[in-house]
Design an enzyme around this catalytic site. Structure first.
Site, PDB file in Angstrom:
ATOM      1  CG  ASN A 124      -2.116   0.985   1.197  1.00 40.61           C
ATOM      2  OD1 ASN A 124      -2.852   1.020   0.001  1.00 40.61           O
ATOM      3  ND2 ASN A 124      -2.523   1.692   1.875  1.00 40.61           N
TER       4      ASN A 124
ATOM      5  CD  GLU B 235     -22.408   9.372   2.411  1.00 38.93           C
ATOM      6  OE1 GLU B 235     -21.270   9.055   1.949  1.00 38.93           O
ATOM      7  OE2 GLU B 235     -23.000   8.792   3.149  1.00 38.93           O
TER       8      GLU B 235
HETATM    9  P1  NAD Z   1     -21.649   9.333  -9.068  1.00 33.94           P
HETATM   10  O1  NAD Z   1     -20.923   9.124 -10.250  1.00 33.94           O
HETATM   11  O2  NAD Z   1     -22.386   8.318  -8.328  1.00 33.94           O
HETATM   12  O3  NAD Z   1     -22.191  10.850  -8.935  1.00 33.94           O
HETATM   13  C1  NAD Z   1     -21.555  11.748  -9.479  1.00 33.94           C
HETATM   14  C2  NAD Z   1     -22.664  12.889  -9.943  1.00 33.94           C
HETATM   15  O4  NAD Z   1     -22.076  13.850 -10.638  1.00 33.94           O
HETATM   16  C3  NAD Z   1     -23.919  12.404 -10.709  1.00 33.94           C
HETATM   17  O5  NAD Z   1     -25.011  12.590 -10.328  1.00 33.94           O
HETATM   18  C4  NAD Z   1     -23.566  12.913 -12.090  1.00 33.94           C
HETATM   19  O6  NAD Z   1     -24.634  13.141 -12.759  1.00 33.94           O
HETATM   20  C5  NAD Z   1     -22.819  14.400 -11.422  1.00 33.94           C
HETATM   21  N1  NAD Z   1     -21.982  14.911 -12.500  1.00 33.94           N
HETATM   22  C6  NAD Z   1     -21.315  14.293 -13.485  1.00 33.94           C
HETATM   23  N2  NAD Z   1     -20.707  15.263 -14.317  1.00 33.94           N
HETATM   24  C7  NAD Z   1     -21.114  16.552 -13.887  1.00 33.94           C
HETATM   25  C8  NAD Z   1     -20.969  17.807 -14.426  1.00 33.94           C
HETATM   26  N3  NAD Z   1     -20.089  17.981 -15.483  1.00 33.94           N
HETATM   27  N4  NAD Z   1     -21.607  18.730 -13.658  1.00 33.94           N
HETATM   28  C9  NAD Z   1     -22.366  18.702 -12.745  1.00 33.94           C
HETATM   29  N5  NAD Z   1     -22.646  17.365 -12.272  1.00 33.94           N
HETATM   30  C10 NAD Z   1     -21.984  16.210 -12.824  1.00 33.94           C
HETATM   31  O7  NAD Z   1     -20.139   9.507  -8.123  1.00 33.94           O
HETATM   32  P2  NAD Z   1     -19.893   9.384  -6.452  1.00 33.94           P
HETATM   33  O8  NAD Z   1     -21.072  10.113  -5.820  1.00 33.94           O
HETATM   34  O9  NAD Z   1     -18.421   9.830  -6.079  1.00 33.94           O
HETATM   35  O10 NAD Z   1     -20.072   7.950  -6.179  1.00 33.94           O
HETATM   36  C11 NAD Z   1     -19.266   6.922  -6.770  1.00 33.94           C
HETATM   37  C12 NAD Z   1     -19.445   5.597  -6.268  1.00 33.94           C
HETATM   38  O11 NAD Z   1     -19.218   5.619  -4.920  1.00 33.94           O
HETATM   39  C13 NAD Z   1     -20.825   5.121  -6.435  1.00 33.94           C
HETATM   40  O12 NAD Z   1     -20.920   3.857  -7.026  1.00 33.94           O
HETATM   41  C14 NAD Z   1     -21.559   5.432  -5.363  1.00 33.94           C
HETATM   42  O13 NAD Z   1     -22.765   4.498  -5.105  1.00 33.94           O
HETATM   43  C15 NAD Z   1     -20.515   5.037  -4.361  1.00 33.94           C
HETATM   44  N6  NAD Z   1     -20.774   5.680  -3.004  1.00 33.94           N
HETATM   45  C16 NAD Z   1     -21.533   5.129  -2.308  1.00 33.94           C
HETATM   46  C17 NAD Z   1     -21.701   5.972  -0.929  1.00 33.94           C
HETATM   47  C18 NAD Z   1     -22.907   5.173   0.067  1.00 33.94           C
HETATM   48  O14 NAD Z   1     -23.184   4.120  -0.202  1.00 33.94           O
HETATM   49  N7  NAD Z   1     -23.257   5.891   1.159  1.00 33.94           N
HETATM   50  C19 NAD Z   1     -21.090   7.141  -0.651  1.00 33.94           C
HETATM   51  C20 NAD Z   1     -20.231   7.677  -1.663  1.00 33.94           C
HETATM   52  C21 NAD Z   1     -20.152   6.834  -2.788  1.00 33.94           C
END
Ligand code: NAD
Length: 391
Positions: A32, A160
Site C-alpha cells: 500500500n 454526503e
Molecule cells: P457518482 O458517479 O455516483 O455521482 C456523480 C454525480 O455527479 C452524478 O449525479 C452526475 O450526474 C454528476 N455529474 C457528473 N458530471 C457532472 C458535471 N459536468 N456537472 C455537474 N454534475 C455532474 O459518483 P460518487 O457520488 O462519487 O459515487 C461513486 C461511487 O461510490 C458510486 O458507485 C456510489 O454508489 C458509491 N458511493 C456510495 C456511498 C454510500 O453508499 N453511502 C457514498 C459515496 C459513494
C-alpha cells in the site's frame, strides 16, 4: 514451496482479503502507498470537521499479524502479469497469486480546468486539506467578501459531503465570530435531480433536508469548464467560487489499463465469477477496479459494501486454491444504500424499505461499528469507535 500471495491496495477489498487470509494462517504480502487503512466512505466526516481525523484510519501494523502477513509501503508503478512481477518503488516483487484491489480514481471527463482548479474528496489527505481550507475561508467571510463553497456533482459523495459541511459551517462561524449567512454552500448537479440513482421520494427528501440546512441545490447545472475562481456551467451565468470541490464521478485505477488489462469505458476490469480477468488465471481483481456483472448483466457500482464482500469471498477462495479444491462463484448481497445527510440525519433504501432521518443515520452508524469489528475485533473497535454515534 510456499506460494507468494501479493495483495495490491489496502482499501476495503485488500484489507478484507488480508484479514481473511490471516484468519486461515495463509502468508501474504500487502502493498500500500500509505501505512494505514483509511475509512474511505467516511471521508466527508473528516472534511466536515466532525471528529478527530485519526479515528478515520488505522495503522496497517495494528491489523496485520507479522507472523502471517508482511506489509510493504510503496507505490505500485507497473504490473507485469505475463512475467508475474510487480514494480513497487523501483523494486520488483514476484508473485504466484496476485490480488489487485487498487480502487478507483476521480473522473474528470476531460472538462477543461477541472483537475487544475478543483479539490477532490479523495482519501485522508485530501479530506484533511478540505477541512483546513474550510477553516481558513470561514475565518475571512464578510458581507463584502462572502465565501462561496461549491460542490460539483450531486451523487452520494457530493450529497454526503454537502450535508456534513452544512452542519459544520454554523459551528465554525460561531467559533470565528463570522455570520453564517456570509458563507454560501452550493451543490450543483448536471441531471434534473440530485442522487439520480435513488427513488424520487428519497431524492426529494434529500434535497429538502439540504435546503433546510441552508444549502443552495442547483440541478440541471452541468459543469462545462472551470477557471481560476469561476465555474462555467451550461446555460447559466458563471458561478464564482472560493473553493470548488469536485465529486462528479469515479473510474477504475489507471494502472490497470496502462498495464494491458482489458478494461471497460470506466477503466474497470471485467471479471468472471471468481474475479479473474478474462484469460488471466493467477490474478484476481476486486473492489472498485473490478467490473462484476450484476443481476441485469451490467457492472455493479463501485461501493465499499461490495469491495468488503469481495475481499471476504476471495480470501476463502484463495484457501480453496491452495488446498486444490474448486473455487466458489461470488454472489453479491445487495443490501441497499445508506447515505448520511449531515450529523443527525440520513437517507437510504434497504431491501424495499425506504429510510430517512434518524433511523437511516442509526443504521449507517451501526454499519461503521460492524465494519470495525469485522476487520480487527474488539481491539480495533475499541480504538476507533470515536467516530460512531449510536445514541
Ligand atoms: P457518482 O458517479 O455516483 O455521482 C456523480 C454525480 O455527479 C452524478 O449525479 C452526475 O450526474 C454528476 N455529474 C457528473 N458530471 C457532472 C458535471 N459536468 N456537472 C455537474 N454534475 C455532474 O459518483 P460518487 O457520488 O462519487 O459515487 C461513486 C461511487 O461510490 C458510486 O458507485 C456510489 O454508489 C458509491 N458511493 C456510495 C456511498 C454510500 O453508499 N453511502 C457514498 C459515496 C459513494
Amino acid at each position: 514451496m510456499e506460494k507468494q500471495i501479493l495483495i495490491l491496495g489496502a482499501g476495503y477489498g485488500g484489507v478484507k482479503t488480508a484479514c481473511g487470509l490471516q484468519r486461515q494462517d495463509i502468508p501474504f504480502t500487502l502493498v500500500n502507498d500509505q501505512p494505514y487503512h483509511q475509512f474511505t466512505t467516511l471521508m466527508h466526516e473528516v472534511a466536515g470537521g466532525r471528529d478527530h481525523p485519526d479515528d478515520y484510519r488505522i495503522a496497517l501494523h495494528d491489523l496485520i499479524d507479522p507472523r502471517v502477513g508482511k506489509i510493504r509501503i510503496g507505490t505500485v508503478s507497473a504490473i507485469d502479469w505475463k512475467g508475474r512481477r510487480v514494480q513497487v518503488d523501483g523494486a520488483s516483487l514476484e508473485y504466484d497469486v496476485l490480488v489487485v484491489a487498487l480502487g478507483s480514481e476521480t473522473e474528470f471527463f476531460g472538462i477543461p480546468g477541472l483537475q487544475k482548479y478543483s479539490v477532490q474528496l479523495w482519501g485522508f489527505d485530501s479530506a484533511l486539506d478540505i477541512r483546513r481550507r474550510m477553516v481558513e475561508l470561514v475565518k475571512k467571510a464578510t458581507a463584502e467578501h462572502p465565501v462561496n463553497v461549491i460542490v460539483g456533482g450531486g451523487g452520494l459523495t457530493g450529497v454526503e459531503l454537502t450535508g456534513e459541511l452544512a452542519d459544520w459551517i454554523p459551528h465554525l462561524s460561531r467559533q470565528y465570530g463570522v455570520r453564517p449567512e456570509h458563507v454560501h454552500l452550493i451543490l450543483i448537479e448536471a441531471m434534473e435531480t440530485i442522487l439520480p440513482m435513488l427513488d424520487v421520494e428519497l431524492q426529494r427528501r434529500a434535497k429538502q433536508v439540504l435546503e433546510q440546512k441552508g444549502v443552495q441545490v442547483r440541478t440541471g447545472t452541468k459543469v462545462a469548464e472551470v477557471k481560476d475562481g469561476q465555474v462555467i456551467v451550461d446555460g447559466h451565468p458563471p458561478l464564482s467560487y472560493s473553493l470548488f470541490i469536485w465529486t462528479g464521478g469515479v473510474r477504475g485505477n489507471r494502472l490497470l489499463g496502462e498495464n494491458g488489462f482489458p478494461v471497460d469505458r470506466k477503466g474497470r476490469v471485467p471479471v468472471d465469477p471468481v474475479f479473474h480477468p478474462k484469460g488471466i488465471s493467477d490474478v484476481f481483481v476486486i473492489g472498485d477496479c473490478a467490473a462484476f456483472p450484476g443481476p441485469d448483466g451490467r457492472p455493479l457500482p463501485p461501493t465499499a459494501q461490495l469491495a468488503t464482500q469481495m475481499g471476504d469471498h476471495l480470501a476463502q477462495n484463495i484457501g480453496h486454491l491452495l488446498k486444490g479444491t474448486p473455487l466458489n462463484a461470488f454472489h453479491p448481497h445487495l443490501r441497499g444504500t445508506l447515505a448520511s445527510l449531515g450529523r443527525g440525519q440520513g437517507i437510504g433504501k434497504v431491501g424495499n424499505w425506504k429510510l430517512a432521518g434518524a433511523t437511516a443515520r442509526f443504521l449507517k452508524e451501526a454499519n461503521k461499528a460492524r465494519y470495525l469489528w469485522s476487520i480487527g475485533g474488539w481491539k480495533t473497535f475499541s480504538r476507533k469507535r470515536g467516530q460512531i454515534r449510536l445514541a
